[in-house]
Design a protein around this motif. Sequence first.
Motif, PDB file in Angstrom:
ATOM      1  N   VAL A 336      15.617 -50.212 -14.347  1.00 43.10           N
ATOM      2  CA  VAL A 336      16.457 -49.561 -15.361  1.00 43.10           C
ATOM      3  C   VAL A 336      17.543 -48.755 -14.675  1.00 43.10           C
ATOM      4  N   ASP A 337      17.160 -47.991 -13.674  1.00 40.48           N
ATOM      5  CA  ASP A 337      18.099 -47.171 -12.904  1.00 40.48           C
ATOM      6  C   ASP A 337      19.209 -48.037 -12.317  1.00 40.48           C
ATOM      7  N   LYS A 338      18.835 -49.109 -11.631  1.00 39.25           N
ATOM      8  CA  LYS A 338      19.823 -49.966 -10.966  1.00 39.25           C
ATOM      9  C   LYS A 338      20.710 -50.693 -11.976  1.00 39.25           C
ATOM     10  N   TYR A 339      20.091 -51.168 -13.053  1.00 37.47           N
ATOM     11  CA  TYR A 339      20.864 -51.893 -14.068  1.00 37.47           C
ATOM     12  C   TYR A 339      21.878 -50.979 -14.740  1.00 37.47           C
ATOM     13  N   LEU A 340      21.478 -49.747 -15.029  1.00 38.66           N
ATOM     14  CA  LEU A 340      22.393 -48.807 -15.676  1.00 38.66           C
ATOM     15  C   LEU A 340      23.586 -48.490 -14.779  1.00 38.66           C
ATOM     16  N   TYR A 341      23.348 -48.367 -13.481  1.00 32.82           N
ATOM     17  CA  TYR A 341      24.476 -48.074 -12.594  1.00 32.82           C
ATOM     18  C   TYR A 341      25.453 -49.252 -12.562  1.00 32.82           C
ATOM     19  N   SER A 342      24.932 -50.480 -12.595  1.00 33.69           N
ATOM     20  CA  SER A 342      25.828 -51.645 -12.639  1.00 33.69           C
ATOM     21  C   SER A 342      26.624 -51.660 -13.945  1.00 33.69           C
ATOM     22  N   LEU A 343      25.992 -51.238 -15.044  1.00 26.58           N
ATOM     23  CA  LEU A 343      26.704 -51.152 -16.318  1.00 26.58           C
ATOM     24  C   LEU A 343      27.797 -50.091 -16.268  1.00 26.58           C
ATOM     25  N   ARG A 344      27.525 -48.971 -15.598  1.00 23.80           N
ATOM     26  CA  ARG A 344      28.552 -47.934 -15.474  1.00 23.80           C
ATOM     27  C   ARG A 344      29.784 -48.483 -14.767  1.00 23.80           C
ATOM     28  N   ARG A 345      29.568 -49.242 -13.720  1.00 27.63           N
ATOM     29  CA  ARG A 345      30.715 -49.819 -13.000  1.00 27.63           C
ATOM     30  C   ARG A 345      31.498 -50.779 -13.898  1.00 27.63           C
ATOM     31  N   GLU A 346      30.781 -51.646 -14.606  1.00 31.79           N
ATOM     32  CA  GLU A 346      31.441 -52.604 -15.501  1.00 31.79           C
ATOM     33  C   GLU A 346      32.211 -51.885 -16.609  1.00 31.79           C
ATOM     34  N   CYS A 347      31.592 -50.892 -17.212  1.00 25.15           N
ATOM     35  CA  CYS A 347      32.210 -50.203 -18.352  1.00 25.15           C
ATOM     36  C   CYS A 347      33.376 -49.327 -17.915  1.00 25.15           C
ATOM     37  N   ALA A 348      33.315 -48.787 -16.711  1.00 28.95           N
ATOM     38  CA  ALA A 348      34.451 -48.029 -16.189  1.00 28.95           C
ATOM     39  C   ALA A 348      35.665 -48.936 -16.067  1.00 28.95           C
ATOM     40  N   ASP A 349      35.467 -50.128 -15.559  1.00 30.07           N
ATOM     41  CA  ASP A 349      36.575 -51.090 -15.443  1.00 30.07           C
ATOM     42  C   ASP A 349      37.085 -51.484 -16.825  1.00 30.07           C
ATOM     43  N   ARG A 350      36.167 -51.666 -17.760  1.00 26.54           N
ATOM     44  CA  ARG A 350      36.546 -52.120 -19.103  1.00 26.54           C
ATOM     45  C   ARG A 350      37.375 -51.058 -19.829  1.00 26.54           C
ATOM     46  N   VAL A 351      37.016 -49.800 -19.646  1.00 24.90           N
ATOM     47  CA  VAL A 351      37.721 -48.711 -20.337  1.00 24.90           C
ATOM     48  C   VAL A 351      38.960 -48.264 -19.567  1.00 24.90           C
ATOM     49  N   GLY A 352      38.963 -48.503 -18.240  1.00 28.24           N
ATOM     50  CA  GLY A 352      40.122 -48.135 -17.428  1.00 28.24           C
ATOM     51  C   GLY A 352      39.999 -46.776 -16.768  1.00 28.24           C
ATOM     52  N   VAL A 353      38.783 -46.441 -16.334  1.00 32.08           N
ATOM     53  CA  VAL A 353      38.568 -45.211 -15.572  1.00 32.08           C
ATOM     54  C   VAL A 353      37.930 -45.579 -14.238  1.00 32.08           C
ATOM     55  N   THR A 354      37.819 -44.609 -13.330  1.00 32.17           N
ATOM     56  CA  THR A 354      37.340 -44.885 -11.971  1.00 32.17           C
ATOM     57  C   THR A 354      36.025 -44.173 -11.704  1.00 32.17           C
ATOM     58  N   LEU A 355      34.959 -44.956 -11.555  1.00 33.10           N
ATOM     59  CA  LEU A 355      33.640 -44.411 -11.236  1.00 33.10           C
ATOM     60  C   LEU A 355      33.498 -44.286  -9.727  1.00 33.10           C
ATOM     61  N   LEU A 356      33.049 -43.113  -9.269  1.00 32.04           N
ATOM     62  CA  LEU A 356      32.842 -42.875  -7.843  1.00 32.04           C
ATOM     63  C   LEU A 356      31.369 -42.848  -7.467  1.00 32.04           C
ATOM     64  N   ASP A 357      30.510 -42.346  -8.348  1.00 32.99           N
ATOM     65  CA  ASP A 357      29.121 -42.116  -7.970  1.00 32.99           C
ATOM     66  C   ASP A 357      28.337 -41.715  -9.212  1.00 32.99           C
ATOM     67  N   GLU A 358      27.026 -41.572  -9.060  1.00 35.67           N
ATOM     68  CA  GLU A 358      26.217 -40.910 -10.084  1.00 35.67           C
ATOM     69  C   GLU A 358      26.437 -39.401  -9.977  1.00 35.67           C
ATOM     70  N   SER A 359      26.212 -38.675 -11.056  1.00 39.62           N
ATOM     71  CA  SER A 359      26.337 -37.219 -10.996  1.00 39.62           C
ATOM     72  C   SER A 359      25.012 -36.560 -10.636  1.00 39.62           C
ATOM     73  N   PHE A 360      23.936 -37.327 -10.654  1.00 42.37           N
ATOM     74  CA  PHE A 360      22.612 -36.912 -10.171  1.00 42.37           C
ATOM     75  C   PHE A 360      21.749 -38.162 -10.177  1.00 42.37           C
ATOM     76  N   GLY A 361      20.595 -38.084  -9.523  1.00 41.19           N
ATOM     77  CA  GLY A 361      19.704 -39.240  -9.516  1.00 41.19           C
ATOM     78  C   GLY A 361      19.178 -39.523 -10.911  1.00 41.19           C
ATOM     79  N   THR A 362      19.332 -40.754 -11.380  1.00 38.44           N
ATOM     80  CA  THR A 362      18.912 -41.121 -12.732  1.00 38.44           C
ATOM     81  C   THR A 362      17.418 -40.869 -12.942  1.00 38.44           C
ATOM     82  N   ILE A 363      17.094 -40.278 -14.076  1.00 37.78           N
ATOM     83  CA  ILE A 363      15.701 -40.105 -14.498  1.00 37.78           C
ATOM     84  C   ILE A 363      15.404 -41.222 -15.491  1.00 37.78           C
ATOM     85  N   ALA A 364      14.619 -42.197 -15.072  1.00 38.15           N
ATOM     86  CA  ALA A 364      14.163 -43.258 -15.967  1.00 38.15           C
ATOM     87  C   ALA A 364      12.649 -43.144 -16.025  1.00 38.15           C
TER      88      ALA A 364
END
Length: 601
Positions: A336-364
């Motif tokens: 879940v953690d890994k999949y969500l981070y891949s979605l963040r990258r995809e959605c950042a590109d789709r919306v037109g913003v720049t993702l650099l990192d997580e803001s903290f370690g995901t709690i799943a």
Amino acid sequence: MTASEKVSTLRAEMRKRNVTCLLVPSDDCHQSEYVCDYFKSRAYISGFSGSAGTLIISLDGAWLFTDGRYYIQAERQLAGSGIELMRSGSEGVPTPEEFLVSKLQSGDTLAYDAKCVSAKFAEGLQKKLAEGVKIVGDVDFPALIWADRPDIAHGDIWQLDEKYSGKSHTDKLADVRKVLSEKKCGALVMSSLCDIAWLYNLRGSDVKNTPVFMSYCIITENSDTLYVNADTASISDAMKAEGVTLRTYNEFYDDLKQLKDISVLIDKSAVNAAIVESLSGCKIVNDANPTLLMKAKKNPVELENLLKCHVADGLAVTRLMLELKFGEREFDEMSVDKYLYSLRRECADRVGVTLLDESFGTIAAFGANAAMMHYSATPIDPDSETPEYVKLDKNAPVPMLLVDSGGQYLEGTTDITRTFVLGNISDEIKQHYTLTACGMLRLLNLVFLDGASGSSLDIVCREPLWEIGVDYRCGTGHGVGYLLSVHEGPNRFHWRTGAAKIEEGMITTDEPGVYVEGSHGIRIENELAAVKGEHNEYGQFMRFENLTFCPIDLDGIDAAYLDKSDIRKLNAYHRTVFDTLSPYLCEKDRGHLEYLCREIK
């Protein structure tokens, strides 16, 4: 060595130096919440890995103090260590300061690293200790036993463009110097990493998930000196153009001692005790860093950027929800953690913003694991060469998944939590879930008069749970930085400690929850921006603008626990979520989102 062996080895060093008690905090030299690996002494010794805690070791005992977010985690990680868990905030449990005062008598010696203890704490403790108690602050005891200790972080530093920061360093510096003039101070000394990064419009990589760099600064009427633990080639030209003198990290304390016969503004809660000791030739004016409130009140450019990155962020979590509800993927907590981070990258590109990192370690956290507020996915068998993690099972006793996550974007910092219902849950859990959502929405929709603090507003969120005798052992919300720490002051929602006034431009999370050990955990979190509302004869009214766009799982909602006003709030929120996110989804997913955002009656 085990935790027990490390404590024993430290005791041997304490005996050599006639030390009665040793205090090991979680702080670095900058009083940071999150620290680089070099400063994780308390975690190294005790085995407790949470971000907050204080370890006290005497010649015949050891105690770990931590707050309600970490009770369950700490109990597990301290098992067999001989270290007693002290549940801070619980009835009858003293603070570390109170404990030391009761423990130490005249002739005893307390040791701590003065560079890793706040000046405020050190001074307050000194006043309360019995006369004749000696303090040793110039020995780093953990270093005596930590053979493979990492180096202090020294990563790259880069400049944040003004199209993201909204204000130049020169203009920010002018605001700071105005405060110095008003307070009749000749200098400002700061060690807070987030304040320094914000002031200079610089970011770094020295702390995981928090883009800051190891640094100090000294500002006077005529000078602006930044001390960094890194190669400055990439920023030297820009800093020189802005009148900034760059010096090395290790030159800071020597330069401090050169300040004489002037008033120096420092925040004793945000600098270490060694800094105050180095300013013995100056008059200390103890007040909040001027930058604290300045960076908390986001400017129009920052607010516009934050709205953009929150659309991308909410879209990512919504797409995870769509997969959990309608997809065929099989997940465990780690995937879940890994999949969500891949979605963040995809959605950042789709919306037109720049993702650099997580803001903290995901709690799943699935099932009972969600009762640990700061849980992180761990292998079922830690010694296995092919580790397996807890799988998501719709037929589990409590088939719920809590996901708390966030991103660091050039456009800002995000923090969002959703709890997903994947199967049948009991009526009691549905009640807890519904009232958690109810509290979040009531605070989101609150209108209040200018001057209200986080402590006066907190009850609005807790009231639905308090009415059934349930509470949560943490604040309702914390401030959030702009491409800085996901936890930022001074604003927060907490009935005990949220004293700061909520002001226009402040970003604060709204995250009530229920945590039942061994059973379930629920948290629903949005970010809110404080904005001005109507102004009339009663004064300036304030309200919140929602920043987080993601459905609340209606499979956890029982409308019997909501009144008509709560239902209107829930339906209105879901209409906004659908209108905001649907343009970024395919036709099939839009249909699914429409169902997730359906009206309830």
